[in-house]
Write a protein that holds these residues in place. Structure first.
Motif, PDB file in Angstrom:
ATOM      1  N   LEU A 199      -1.326  70.004  63.227  1.00  0.00           N
ATOM      2  CA  LEU A 199      -1.694  70.100  64.645  1.00  0.00           C
ATOM      3  C   LEU A 199      -0.562  70.731  65.452  1.00  0.00           C
ATOM      4  N   GLN A 200      -0.952  71.516  66.424  1.00  0.00           N
ATOM      5  CA  GLN A 200       0.015  72.120  67.343  1.00  0.00           C
ATOM      6  C   GLN A 200       0.082  71.231  68.584  1.00  0.00           C
ATOM      7  N   LEU A 201       1.079  70.374  68.623  1.00  0.00           N
ATOM      8  CA  LEU A 201       1.177  69.355  69.664  1.00  0.00           C
ATOM      9  C   LEU A 201       1.897  69.867  70.908  1.00  0.00           C
ATOM     10  N   PRO A 202       1.503  69.401  72.083  1.00  0.00           N
ATOM     11  CA  PRO A 202       0.343  68.541  72.326  1.00  0.00           C
ATOM     12  C   PRO A 202      -0.961  69.341  72.280  1.00  0.00           C
ATOM     13  N   VAL A 203      -1.995  68.743  71.702  1.00  0.00           N
ATOM     14  CA  VAL A 203      -3.282  69.433  71.583  1.00  0.00           C
ATOM     15  C   VAL A 203      -4.002  69.415  72.935  1.00  0.00           C
ATOM     16  N   THR A 204      -5.038  70.226  73.035  1.00  0.00           N
ATOM     17  CA  THR A 204      -5.760  70.346  74.316  1.00  0.00           C
ATOM     18  C   THR A 204      -7.152  69.715  74.282  1.00  0.00           C
ATOM     19  N   ASN A 205      -7.660  69.426  73.068  1.00  0.00           N
ATOM     20  CA  ASN A 205      -9.047  68.956  72.959  1.00  0.00           C
ATOM     21  C   ASN A 205      -9.158  67.628  72.215  1.00  0.00           C
ATOM     22  N   VAL A 206     -10.097  66.798  72.681  1.00  0.00           N
ATOM     23  CA  VAL A 206     -10.508  65.600  71.951  1.00  0.00           C
ATOM     24  C   VAL A 206     -11.998  65.769  71.656  1.00  0.00           C
ATOM     25  N   LYS A 231       2.758  62.153  74.134  1.00  0.00           N
ATOM     26  CA  LYS A 231       2.883  63.621  74.223  1.00  0.00           C
ATOM     27  C   LYS A 231       2.197  64.328  73.064  1.00  0.00           C
ATOM     28  N   LYS A 232       1.092  63.711  72.606  1.00  0.00           N
ATOM     29  CA  LYS A 232       0.279  64.334  71.560  1.00  0.00           C
ATOM     30  C   LYS A 232      -0.914  65.087  72.163  1.00  0.00           C
ATOM     31  N   LEU A 233      -1.192  64.826  73.442  1.00  0.00           N
ATOM     32  CA  LEU A 233      -2.343  65.408  74.129  1.00  0.00           C
ATOM     33  C   LEU A 233      -1.940  65.791  75.545  1.00  0.00           C
ATOM     34  N   VAL A 234      -2.392  66.954  75.999  1.00  0.00           N
ATOM     35  CA  VAL A 234      -2.073  67.385  77.363  1.00  0.00           C
ATOM     36  C   VAL A 234      -2.841  66.535  78.371  1.00  0.00           C
ATOM     37  N   ARG A 235      -2.322  66.462  79.567  1.00  0.00           N
ATOM     38  CA  ARG A 235      -2.964  65.633  80.597  1.00  0.00           C
ATOM     39  C   ARG A 235      -4.305  66.213  81.057  1.00  0.00           C
ATOM     40  N   ASN A 236      -4.392  67.521  81.116  1.00  0.00           N
ATOM     41  CA  ASN A 236      -5.643  68.156  81.529  1.00  0.00           C
ATOM     42  C   ASN A 236      -6.493  68.511  80.308  1.00  0.00           C
ATOM     43  N   PHE A 237      -6.684  67.513  79.433  1.00  0.00           N
ATOM     44  CA  PHE A 237      -7.416  67.691  78.178  1.00  0.00           C
ATOM     45  C   PHE A 237      -8.907  67.954  78.433  1.00  0.00           C
ATOM     46  N   LYS A 259      -8.868  74.312  65.153  1.00  0.00           N
ATOM     47  CA  LYS A 259      -8.502  73.053  64.501  1.00  0.00           C
ATOM     48  C   LYS A 259      -7.113  72.555  64.899  1.00  0.00           C
ATOM     49  N   ASN A 260      -6.167  73.460  65.037  1.00  0.00           N
ATOM     50  CA  ASN A 260      -4.798  73.024  65.312  1.00  0.00           C
ATOM     51  C   ASN A 260      -4.594  72.585  66.758  1.00  0.00           C
ATOM     52  N   GLU A 261      -5.657  72.694  67.592  1.00  0.00           N
ATOM     53  CA  GLU A 261      -5.560  72.291  68.993  1.00  0.00           C
ATOM     54  C   GLU A 261      -6.480  71.112  69.322  1.00  0.00           C
ATOM     55  N   SER A 262      -7.058  70.494  68.299  1.00  0.00           N
ATOM     56  CA  SER A 262      -8.071  69.461  68.536  1.00  0.00           C
ATOM     57  C   SER A 262      -7.852  68.228  67.674  1.00  0.00           C
ATOM     58  N   ILE A 263      -8.056  67.073  68.288  1.00  0.00           N
ATOM     59  CA  ILE A 263      -8.087  65.799  67.573  1.00  0.00           C
ATOM     60  C   ILE A 263      -9.533  65.334  67.526  1.00  0.00           C
ATOM     61  N   VAL A 264     -10.007  64.989  66.325  1.00  0.00           N
ATOM     62  CA  VAL A 264     -11.399  64.551  66.161  1.00  0.00           C
ATOM     63  C   VAL A 264     -11.429  63.038  65.937  1.00  0.00           C
ATOM     64  N   VAL A 265     -12.189  62.357  66.792  1.00  0.00           N
ATOM     65  CA  VAL A 265     -12.332  60.899  66.721  1.00  0.00           C
ATOM     66  C   VAL A 265     -13.764  60.572  66.316  1.00  0.00           C
ATOM     67  N   GLY A 266     -13.915  59.683  65.351  1.00  0.00           N
ATOM     68  CA  GLY A 266     -15.245  59.291  64.896  1.00  0.00           C
ATOM     69  C   GLY A 266     -15.566  57.852  65.260  1.00  0.00           C
ATOM     70  N   PHE A 267     -16.766  57.626  65.790  1.00  0.00           N
ATOM     71  CA  PHE A 267     -17.254  56.268  66.022  1.00  0.00           C
ATOM     72  C   PHE A 267     -17.945  55.804  64.738  1.00  0.00           C
ATOM     73  N   ASN A 307      -5.312  57.809  76.601  1.00  0.00           N
ATOM     74  CA  ASN A 307      -4.117  57.471  77.392  1.00  0.00           C
ATOM     75  C   ASN A 307      -2.870  57.366  76.510  1.00  0.00           C
ATOM     76  N   GLU A 308      -3.049  56.754  75.329  1.00  0.00           N
ATOM     77  CA  GLU A 308      -1.919  56.601  74.409  1.00  0.00           C
ATOM     78  C   GLU A 308      -1.469  57.956  73.857  1.00  0.00           C
ATOM     79  N   SER A 309      -2.425  58.837  73.583  1.00  0.00           N
ATOM     80  CA  SER A 309      -2.094  60.166  73.075  1.00  0.00           C
ATOM     81  C   SER A 309      -1.309  60.961  74.112  1.00  0.00           C
ATOM     82  N   ILE A 310      -1.692  60.826  75.369  1.00  0.00           N
ATOM     83  CA  ILE A 310      -0.952  61.500  76.447  1.00  0.00           C
ATOM     84  C   ILE A 310       0.440  60.907  76.570  1.00  0.00           C
ATOM     85  N   ARG A 311       0.529  59.567  76.490  1.00  0.00           N
ATOM     86  CA  ARG A 311       1.828  58.894  76.604  1.00  0.00           C
ATOM     87  C   ARG A 311       2.773  59.334  75.497  1.00  0.00           C
TER      88      ARG A 311
END
Length: 254
Positions: A115-122, A219-225, A183-191, A213-217
């Protein structure tokens, strides 16, 4: 001295004097002698009744206003509390070494894109499988998804019905979903579970918000995700997306 007379029923008022009795129909027991200084108690009583009724009306009105005010405050606090749940819900991460149980090969994801951190997409999807509610139950369920190794699971994180996050590829390696083009700009979460016709639980949605919130804290995710949903070609209108539409950053379906 002059005297007056009044009926005890207050229906007839007549003057009475020693010389002339104007009323001949009232018996002695029905006559009350009054004089000029006697208070007109029947008039005061009428005013007293009206005053008493007025006080009761004001009390009832005041009670209704208090009840309405309390109901309004209760609704407001409920709305505020729901927002606070999303914002302050404690992030509960079950790390890879806590649920996997076996020795974790450090090279397990070596062939995956970093991943290219911080990523921009969830990006959010679902496993389309069974649901689970405890760490033991969910750990067993995730292990059953593995055919050869952990790389078989394409998610970065999985969230259970009870609102626990399970680390898979974590914040280090990209997901294995073909539909995710950056792919390198996105974190994929599964329910965990099938949410084709069923909405995610409140715990899952709150945990997703806490995860963001934790990902932003960290610095793994940008604030304007940007938040997206993802679905397979054989899926149409997922209830999963209905639960995501009101979340911050929602952009639609990939």
């Amino acid at each position: 001295m002059n005297y007056g007379s009044v009926s005890k029923t207050y229906s007839i008022i007549q003057l009475y004097s020693p010389k002339v009795a104007i009323s001949k129909d009232l018996s002695d027991s029905d006559i009350v002698m009054i004089h000029e200084g006697t208070p007109l108690f029947f008039r005061r009583r009428r005013r007293s009744i009206q005053h008493h009724e007025s006080i009761i009306n004001w009390k009832v009105l005041s009670l209704l206003l208090i009840l309405m005010g309390g109901l309004s405050i209760g609704i407001y606090l409920l709305i505020v509390e729901n927002h606070r749940l999303d914002a302050n819900f404690r992030y509960k991460l079950i790390e890879l070494n806590a649920w996997y149980g076996d020795y974790i090969d450090s090279e397990i994801f070596s062939n995956e894109i970093k991943l290219q951190l911080p990523v921009t997409n969830v990006i959010v999807s679902h496993t389309r499988g069974n649901h689970c509610y405890t760490i033991k139950m969910c750990s067993s369920l995730i292990n059953n998804m593995i055919q050869d190794d952990l790389a078989d699971i394409p998610f970065n994180f999985l969230i259970s019905d009870s609102g626990d996050s399970y680390e898979i590829r974590g914040w280090n390696y990209a997901s294995g979903f073909p539909a995710v083009y950056n792919k390198n700009e996105s974190i994929v979460v599964g329910f965990m579970g099938d949410f084709t016709t069923k909405m995610p639980t409140n715990f899952q949605l709150a945990e997703l918000s806490a995860f963001i919130n934790e990902s932003i804290r960290r610095k793994k995710l940008v604030r304007n995700f940007k938040l997206y949903g993802i679905q397979s070609n054989d899926e149409e209108d997922l209830k999963l997306h209905d639960g995501l539409e009101n979340m911050k950053g929602w952009k639609g379906i990939l």
